[in-house]
Every structure is written in C-alpha cells, then in structure tokens.
Design an enzyme around this catalytic site. Structure first.
Site, mmCIF file in Angstrom:
data_model
loop_
_atom_site.group_PDB
_atom_site.id
_atom_site.type_symbol
_atom_site.label_atom_id
_atom_site.label_comp_id
_atom_site.label_asym_id
_atom_site.label_seq_id
_atom_site.Cartn_x
_atom_site.Cartn_y
_atom_site.Cartn_z
ATOM 1 N N CYS A 7 0.797 -1.243 0.000
ATOM 2 C CA CYS A 7 0.000 0.000 0.000
ATOM 3 C C CYS A 7 0.824 1.286 0.000
ATOM 4 O O CYS A 7 0.633 2.136 -0.876
ATOM 5 C CB CYS A 7 -0.932 0.022 1.209
ATOM 6 S SG CYS A 7 -2.238 -1.188 1.073
HETATM 7 C C1 UDX Z 1 -0.810 -0.279 5.586
HETATM 8 C C2 UDX Z 1 -1.765 0.617 6.398
HETATM 9 O O1 UDX Z 1 -1.360 0.621 7.775
HETATM 10 C C3 UDX Z 1 -3.206 0.146 6.256
HETATM 11 O O2 UDX Z 1 -4.082 1.021 6.955
HETATM 12 C C4 UDX Z 1 -3.550 0.126 4.768
HETATM 13 O O3 UDX Z 1 -4.869 -0.284 4.555
HETATM 14 C C5 UDX Z 1 -2.582 -0.759 4.012
HETATM 15 O O4 UDX Z 1 -1.231 -0.309 4.237
HETATM 16 P P1 UDX Z 1 0.390 -2.643 5.873
HETATM 17 O O5 UDX Z 1 0.874 -2.467 4.462
HETATM 18 O O6 UDX Z 1 -0.142 -3.962 6.297
HETATM 19 O O7 UDX Z 1 -0.796 -1.576 6.154
HETATM 20 O O8 UDX Z 1 1.629 -2.291 6.799
HETATM 21 P P2 UDX Z 1 1.961 -1.370 8.058
HETATM 22 O O9 UDX Z 1 1.932 -2.193 9.284
HETATM 23 O O10 UDX Z 1 1.164 -0.135 8.047
HETATM 24 O O11 UDX Z 1 3.517 -1.034 7.736
HETATM 25 C C6 UDX Z 1 3.895 -0.473 6.467
HETATM 26 C C7 UDX Z 1 5.399 -0.370 6.359
HETATM 27 O O12 UDX Z 1 5.900 0.701 7.146
HETATM 28 C C8 UDX Z 1 6.190 -1.617 6.798
HETATM 29 O O13 UDX Z 1 7.258 -1.837 5.891
HETATM 30 C C9 UDX Z 1 6.719 -1.230 8.165
HETATM 31 O O14 UDX Z 1 7.890 -1.935 8.504
HETATM 32 C C10 UDX Z 1 6.978 0.253 7.968
HETATM 33 N N1 UDX Z 1 6.960 1.013 9.220
HETATM 34 C C11 UDX Z 1 5.819 1.110 9.963
HETATM 35 C C12 UDX Z 1 8.109 1.673 9.649
HETATM 36 O O15 UDX Z 1 9.165 1.612 8.997
HETATM 37 N N2 UDX Z 1 8.050 2.401 10.805
HETATM 38 C C13 UDX Z 1 6.926 2.511 11.556
HETATM 39 O O16 UDX Z 1 6.972 3.196 12.579
HETATM 40 C C14 UDX Z 1 5.776 1.828 11.128
#
Ligand code: UDX
Length: 423
Positions: A263
C-alpha cells in the site's frame, strides 16, 4: 443483508469473511478456481490471524465463493474488492475495476430491488462517481434511483486485518446520495465505530491521504534518525519524547530502513502522479518517497564502512518480508538492498521465517537457509531487514560469522556490538 464481494483477494476475503461473521449472507465472486475451492472448504488461501476460525465457522453456511455473478442480481449491496496495481509511471491501473463494474451492471440488468455498488479497492478520486457509475448504469440499463453508488475504503493492516475490520477507528462512507450511504451504514450496524459520511471523491481521497500521512511519519522519523545518528543521539529516545505529544501520537515513529508493502509505496506514488497530472509539484510527497528510496543505500554505505569492499564477501541477510508476521515481500526494503549487494559482487546467504519461497521467485541466484544460524555461518557481515521478534533472541549465532559485523535496519536485536541504520 445479502452481500456480494467481487474479488476474493486479501481485502475481499477478509471483508467477506468478517461480514459473514456479523450475520450477513455473503457470496464472494472470484475467478481463481483454487481460491473458490479453498474458501468453500473453510481453509483460507492466505494467512491472517483469526481468519481460519471465521472461515471454518461460516463457509458453506452464510459464506460462499463462486465464479459467476449470479449472487449480484439478488444482492442488497455489492463490494468491489479487485486489485488496482500500479502502472510503470506510478499511476493506477483501473482495468480490473472497469471490467468488474461492467460485469456487475450486466448481472443487475433484470434484478428488481434497490442495490448499492460500493468500491472498497483503493482508487483515485472520481473513479466511483465516473468510471464505476457509468459502467454499471450502462451495462445494466437501469437508473440511479434503482442503483446507488458508494466508496468505503479499507484500513486493514496485514497480519491484523480481522481485528482492524472488527474494531475500526472509523468507517468512512462516501456516497452518491443519502439512501446509498444509509444502506452501506446498515451493513456495519453490528460494529461500534464513528461513521463519517462524505462525497465519494472525498472518501477516495481519505484513503490516499491516510496512507500518505502514515508514510510521511515513517520518512520523517527516518530523516530524524539519520540526523540523530550523525550527532550521536538515540532517535528512539527522541521519538518517544516526541510521540507523547497528543497532537503527534506515538505510532509510526519507528526509524529504520523504510516502508514497504502493498500500500504505502504504491499509494504515495499514485498521489504524486495524480498531483503531477494536474500541473502540481507535490514536493513533500516526493520527499517522502525519496527518503524511503535512500534508506537501503544507507544500509550498504554503513556496511561498506564497517566491512570494507564487499566484492566476493558473504553477507547474511536476515529478514526478507516487508514487515514481521507476513510472507509478503511486495516492495520489501530487502529487495533493493539485495539488488545493490549483488551488483557490488557480494555473495548472499538469506533467512526469513516465512518469506523465502516468495523471495526465491525474485532472486533465484542467492542461497537461502532454514535458520538464522545457517545463514550466518562463515559470513563476513550481517544485515537485519525485518523486525521479526525471533531476531531479538539472536546472540551466540553471530559467533558463527567469520567477522561479527552486524548492521540492523529495524530496531530489534538486543545483543551487544550492533550498529543501527539510524542509531
Ligand atoms: C498499511 C496501512 O497501515 C493500512 O491502513 C492500509 O490499509 C494498508 O497499508 P500494511 O501495508 O499492512 O498496512 O503495513 P503497516 O503495518 O502499516 O507497515 C507499512 C510499512 O511501514 C512496513 O514496511 C513497516 O515496517 C513500515 N513502518 C511502519 C516503519 O518503517 N516504521 C513505523 O513506525 C511503522
């Protein structure tokens, strides 16, 4: 209510299963016979916490999957949950949305009751009100008095999707008229969450803006991390102090190797290309992507500083999935890191608890191992790319390396002698 879900992928399956759990009569319309078989047998084709229990309980009862659109003719509400993949220029490919809309329209040709067609897929603003509306009305030959239109974005995180569905922060319903909006609200009656009603285009934009804001928090934290590291300050202490401000909040402030997944990268790129197509220069969003693109190169720079030239050296890569608790490698930050290491001439020994089969399709040429210890044996250096909890227990395994040089891109290790990308 009678609910049809078009598309039994990640979003469609979780949505359909959860609606059946809430007591609705759900049919998932899916083209892949293997997925249909799995859903009807009550065994989810993807892993998602809590999904199997719901499927086992409801499959064959009030949850069914089938190939044709016959259920649509009887439905009170039809959700479009098909993929909206990116095109090479970052804009969105809407071909699945268009064909699903036409098929729904054809199925509604001879039906009689009122039905609402709801887009759940992430689509650019105006898609529901133009492309979807025109295709459904044209193919059905019916009017907007008989078919309503709505856009109801999903905010499901991989790994937590069932919990996110059942306990949402908010339910956003963009609709063509109040009757359509009310019908969508009814399907969520059993959930307790604030509901906001908007125009369809605002609902479409809420999804993009939410993901762009979360991605911005991550890139901001990474930039702060890069600065803090240069100044010898612990960015995790800093962001803890920052996140306690209630206007900012403590979540999504973890600095590291950047965001991946299906996403964030896709949605921020889509928003950039939407803005550019209208003559705007979305500088902040471009910077969010640029910071994210630069983090993998920083990993390599730090590695080279510590291990010297990497040509011919063995680098252990721990973690391949884009985050923990999933086998999903889409836009995983491990991919650009491995690409760069291969270009330099490093040999890679990789380990991930779940994502090896997926990564083998991208990099068949690197060596994969069934434990972290095996990947570390004899390595000249190690980089950690995913925040798998099991990595927090690693320590003696690093002694198997030829040189104990450990760089982590996610703050997860607890042993001594580790250098972080931003700490
Ligand atoms: C995300 C959104 O949270 C969700 O609402 C949407 O519908 C789809 O995209 P998701 O892709 O499952 O969900 O992952 P998420 O847990 O949000 O993490 C996204 C990325 O950001 C990951 O690679 C994670 O490692 C990274 N991340 C997240 C960070 O690097 N730092 C953070 O503090 C949080």
């Amino acid at each position: 209510m009678r609910v049809s879900i078009v598309g039994g992928g990640y979003v469609g399956l979780v949505t359909g299963a959860c609606f059946s759990e809430l007591g609705h009569q759900v049919t998932i319309v899916e083209i892949d016979p293997e997925k249909i078989r799995a859903i009807n047998a009550g065994s989810p084709p993807i892993y998602e916490e809590g999904l199997e229990g719901i499927l086992k309980k409801n499959a064959g009862q009030n949850l069914n999957a089938e190939a044709g659109y016959t259920s649509v003719a009887e439905a009170d509400i039809v959700f479009i949950c098909v993929g909206t993949p990116p095109k090479p220029d970052g804009s969105v490919d809407l071909s699945y949305i268009e064909s699903a809309s036409s098929s729904i329209g054809k199925a509604l040709q001879n039906s009689e009751g009122y039905c609402v067609v709801v887009v759940k897929s992430t689509v650019p603003p105006d898609t529901t009100g133009t492309i979807v509306r025109h295709a459904v009305l044209h193919a059905s030959g019916r009017t907007e008095r008989e078919i309503g239109f709505a856009m109801n974005p999903e905010f499901l995180r991989e790994g937590r999707a069932v919990a996110d569905f059942m306990k949402p922060d908010r339910i956003v319903i963009g609709s063509s008229d109040p009757r359509a909006g009310h019908q969508v609200e009814r399907v969520y009656d059993a959930l307790h969450a604030p509901v906001i009603h908007t125009k369809t285009s605002a609902a479409e934009m809420i999804k993009y803006a939410s993901n762009a804001f979360l991605a911005t928090k991550v890139s901001f934290s990474n930039e702060m991390g890069n600065i803090c590291k240069m100044m010898g300050i612990d960015v995790y202490e800093v962001m803890k102090g920052v996140g306690l401000d209630h206007r900012i909040g403590p979540l999504f402030l973890n600095a590291g190797t950047g965001f991946g997944g299906s996403c964030f990268p896709k949605d921020v790129s889509a928003l950039v290309s939407l803005a550019e197509a209208r003559g705007l220069k979305p500088e902040l969003l471009q910077a969010v992507l640029a910071v994210n693109e630069a983090q993998p190169s920083r990993m390599i720079e730090i590695l080279e500083k510590r291990a010297g030239p990497l040509d011919g050296k063995q680098v252990a890569v721990l973690g391949l999935a884009f985050k923990d608790n999933t086998d999903d490698i889409r836009d995983s930050r491990a991919i650009p890191v491995i690409q760069k290491l291969l270009k330099i001439g490093a040999r890679i020994s990789a380990y991930d608890p779940l994502a090896i089969p997926q990564m083998k399709k991208v990099f068949p040429e690197i060596s994969y191992h069934s434990t972290a210890a095996d990947a570390l044996r004899g390595a000249d250096a190690c980089i950690v790319m995913t925040e798998w909890p099991e990595f927090s227990r690693l320590d003696r395994e690093f002694d198997l390396m030829a040189h104990r040089i450990i760089i982590e891109g996610r703050k997860i290790l607890t042993c001594k002698g580790v250098e972080g990308i931003c700490w």
